[in-house]
Design a protein around this motif. Structure first.
Motif, PDB file in Angstrom:
ATOM      1  N   LEU A  68       0.837  -1.209   0.000  1.00  0.00           N
ATOM      2  CA  LEU A  68       0.000   0.000   0.000  1.00  0.00           C
ATOM      3  C   LEU A  68       0.873   1.261   0.000  1.00  0.00           C
ATOM      4  O   LEU A  68       0.591   2.227  -0.730  1.00  0.00           O
ATOM      5  N   ALA A  69       1.932   1.253   0.810  1.00  0.00           N
ATOM      6  CA  ALA A  69       2.810   2.435   0.870  1.00  0.00           C
ATOM      7  C   ALA A  69       3.384   2.725  -0.516  1.00  0.00           C
ATOM      8  O   ALA A  69       3.432   3.884  -0.959  1.00  0.00           O
ATOM      9  N   ASP A  70       3.766   1.675  -1.216  1.00  0.00           N
ATOM     10  CA  ASP A  70       4.318   1.856  -2.561  1.00  0.00           C
ATOM     11  C   ASP A  70       3.244   2.404  -3.513  1.00  0.00           C
ATOM     12  O   ASP A  70       3.528   3.258  -4.361  1.00  0.00           O
ATOM     13  N   CYS A  71       2.008   1.939  -3.346  1.00  0.00           N
ATOM     14  CA  CYS A  71       0.920   2.409  -4.223  1.00  0.00           C
ATOM     15  C   CYS A  71       0.618   3.885  -3.967  1.00  0.00           C
ATOM     16  O   CYS A  71       0.324   4.635  -4.894  1.00  0.00           O
ATOM     17  N   ILE A  72       0.681   4.295  -2.684  1.00  0.00           N
ATOM     18  CA  ILE A  72       0.424   5.709  -2.370  1.00  0.00           C
ATOM     19  C   ILE A  72       1.532   6.566  -2.986  1.00  0.00           C
ATOM     20  O   ILE A  72       1.276   7.600  -3.602  1.00  0.00           O
ATOM     21  N   LYS A  73       2.750   6.078  -2.872  1.00  0.00           N
ATOM     22  CA  LYS A  73       3.889   6.845  -3.404  1.00  0.00           C
ATOM     23  C   LYS A  73       3.812   6.959  -4.931  1.00  0.00           C
ATOM     24  O   LYS A  73       4.019   8.025  -5.503  1.00  0.00           O
ATOM     25  N   ASN A  74       3.499   5.846  -5.571  1.00  0.00           N
ATOM     26  CA  ASN A  74       3.569   5.822  -7.036  1.00  0.00           C
ATOM     27  C   ASN A  74       2.197   5.851  -7.709  1.00  0.00           C
ATOM     28  O   ASN A  74       2.083   5.533  -8.892  1.00  0.00           O
ATOM     29  N   ARG A  75       1.168   6.229  -6.918  1.00  0.00           N
ATOM     30  CA  ARG A  75      -0.205   6.339  -7.443  1.00  0.00           C
ATOM     31  C   ARG A  75      -0.626   5.102  -8.221  1.00  0.00           C
ATOM     32  O   ARG A  75      -1.098   5.171  -9.353  1.00  0.00           O
ATOM     33  N   LYS A  76      -0.408   3.939  -7.590  1.00  0.00           N
ATOM     34  CA  LYS A  76      -0.801   2.692  -8.257  1.00  0.00           C
ATOM     35  C   LYS A  76      -2.081   2.156  -7.619  1.00  0.00           C
ATOM     36  O   LYS A  76      -2.458   2.556  -6.517  1.00  0.00           O
ATOM     37  N   ASN A  77      -2.713   1.227  -8.312  1.00  0.00           N
ATOM     38  CA  ASN A  77      -3.946   0.620  -7.813  1.00  0.00           C
ATOM     39  C   ASN A  77      -3.591  -0.485  -6.808  1.00  0.00           C
ATOM     40  O   ASN A  77      -3.035  -1.519  -7.174  1.00  0.00           O
ATOM     41  N   TYR A  78      -3.947  -0.246  -5.538  1.00  0.00           N
ATOM     42  CA  TYR A  78      -3.579  -1.174  -4.461  1.00  0.00           C
ATOM     43  C   TYR A  78      -4.184  -2.561  -4.692  1.00  0.00           C
ATOM     44  O   TYR A  78      -3.498  -3.574  -4.565  1.00  0.00           O
ATOM     45  N   ALA A  79      -5.463  -2.593  -5.053  1.00  0.00           N
ATOM     46  CA  ALA A  79      -6.123  -3.898  -5.234  1.00  0.00           C
ATOM     47  C   ALA A  79      -5.366  -4.723  -6.277  1.00  0.00           C
ATOM     48  O   ALA A  79      -5.178  -5.928  -6.117  1.00  0.00           O
ATOM     49  N   ARG A  80      -4.908  -4.044  -7.307  1.00  0.00           N
ATOM     50  CA  ARG A  80      -4.179  -4.766  -8.362  1.00  0.00           C
ATOM     51  C   ARG A  80      -2.781  -5.160  -7.872  1.00  0.00           C
ATOM     52  O   ARG A  80      -2.316  -6.265  -8.113  1.00  0.00           O
TER      53      ARG A  80
END
Ligand SMILES: Cc1cc2nc3c(=O)[nH]c(=O)nc-3n(C[C@H](O)[C@H](O)[C@H](O)COP(=O)(O)OP(=O)(O)OC[C@H]3O[C@@H](n4cnc5c(N)ncnc54)[C@H](O)[C@@H]3O)c2cc1C
Length: 373
Positions: free
Chosen positions: A275-287
């Protein structure tokens, strides 16, 4: 961004640590007045934990070098491993300290009670506060209030875990697990925390009291405490974020627990890292959770397969485990992520193919016929 994390367990504090380092304003709200208490956990982790946080000897109660597996026919098999029994409250406090040192703000005795416009509502000493928030992370365990308030709660199946702390004489480097009808649907365990104290327990969907009685009869020392708590059964259908992507779930709140063992400390922390990586890189967490989900689905399939076993199957399985090449494979690969070694397991011990039929049958079973004993 202003991030509110609900729950200061391993998943919540690990998310706090990683996200505050990105420069966000992070607040952690914990219902209890003390981090880590009450404990509802046996506290076994693989050495994979030290890939996530620096090793801290002060939270290790004992190091395990083998598991003794008890077959229903009474035979036993010792399998080498290298794992750790932790002071579980100590682990929660340790990760919280790392997060605080990195700048996260902790608010103990603050219970999340719902959402407000652009914020979360928390209650402290009977007073309701509204905390302005851009992103809310539900790390509030298996009965996640965050999931319910965000409208992403789905009914979940859980095992009831019950454990006693018993004074007696134990080998501090060996833990015992018991399989078969007596502990149907899961297994019984006795995990030393020292030479003189062990954590003895079971998990079950229906017969917790009976099974708990059975396992504690095997360890007739002085009972000095007991704990219990729900263990979510991993379900890929459990949502992990809302549509607007302002609310996310990690750890037990998202049901990210290994169905083979009920262990969720490491998998929960891994979900926080994703999740932290998704917040940083604006990625889709579920994916982004997919690789972790693949491993958890494998654990679930293995659990379902084992739950079809007869006593004779368990006896055979445990005999297969005597193969030293299996021991080496398990020593080299933390069992948290079976996708990394399951194919090799069949290669080094072809007798495991005996169970392939059960495995494939479970794989093809319609969802509504799945049972966990
Ligand atoms: C009997 C038993 C034995 C287990 N043994 C092991 C084991 O040996 N190894 C292993 O890896 N796992 C084990 N587990 C599972 C493990 O305990 C969990 O997977 C792990 O604790 C999940 O961490 P978490 O941070 O997601 O949630 P939790 O550790 O449950 O933390 C959630 C936090 O949120 C707080 N909270 C809840 N609601 C609110 C609210 N409304 N507002 C504010 N705060 C709130 C809680 O007080 C808590 O501090 C065991 C579980 C049980 C029940």
């Amino acid at each position: 961004m202003r991030i509110s994390i609900i729950g200061a367990g391993p998943a919540g504090s690990y998310a706090a640590l990683l996200i505050v380092k990105q420069g966000h304003e992070v607040h952690v709200f914990e219902d209890h007045d003390e981090i880590g208490n009450p404990v509802q956990c046996t506290g076994i982790v693989t050495h994979g934990l030290w890939n996530l946080v620096p090793k801290d000897d002060s939270i290790i109660r004992t190091e395990l070098s083998q598991v003794k597996i008890h077959a229903p026919d009474g035979s036993t098999m010792a399998v080498k491993l290298h794992e750790f029994v932790l002071d579980r409250a100590g682990l929660d406090k340790y990760i919280a300290r790392l997060a605080q040192e990195a700048g996260a703000k902790y608010h103990l005795g603050h219970r999340f009670i719902g959402f407000a416009e652009n914020g979360v509502r928390v209650r402290n000493k009977g007073k309701e506060l509204i905390i302005p928030t851009d992103i809310t992370i539900g790390a509030d365990g298996p009965n996640s209030e965050v999931a319910k308030a965000a409208g992403i709660w789905t009914p979940r199946k859980v095992w009831g875990g019950v454990q006693a702390t018993i004074r007696g004489n134990y080998a501090p480097d060996t833990f015992d697990v018991f399989f078969g009808k007596e502990f149907e649907g899961f297994f019984g365990w006795a995990v030393p925390e020292s030479k003189s104290v062990a954590r003895v327990g079971i998990a079950s969907q229906h017969k917790a009291r009976e099974m708990f009685h059975r396992i504690t009869k095997r360890y007739p020392g002085t009972l000095i405490g007991w704990q219990s708590g729900p263990i979510p059964i991993y379900d890929r259908k459990v949502p992990v974020q809302n549509k607007r992507r302002t609310v996310f779930l990690v750890g037990d709140a998202a049901g990210l627990v290994k169905a083979t063992t009920g262990g969720g400390i490491i998998t929960g922390m891994v979900s926080s890292r994703i999740l932290a990586d998704c917040i940083k890189n604006r990625k889709n967490y579920a994916r982004a959770l997919k690789p972790l989900r693949r491993d958890l689905a494998l654990h679930r399939l293995m659990r379902r397969t084992m739950n079809t076993f007869t006593e004779a199957d368990y006896n055979k399985l445990i005999r297969c485990m005597s193969n030293p090449r299996i021991h080496k494979l398990l020593m080299d690969n933390p069992r948290d992520f079976p996708s990394r070694f399951i194919a090799r397991l069949f290669f080094v011990e072809p007798r495991l193919l005996l169970f392939a039929k059960n495995f494939i049958k479970q794989l093809l079973l319609p969802r509504n016929e799945v049972s966990y004993g």
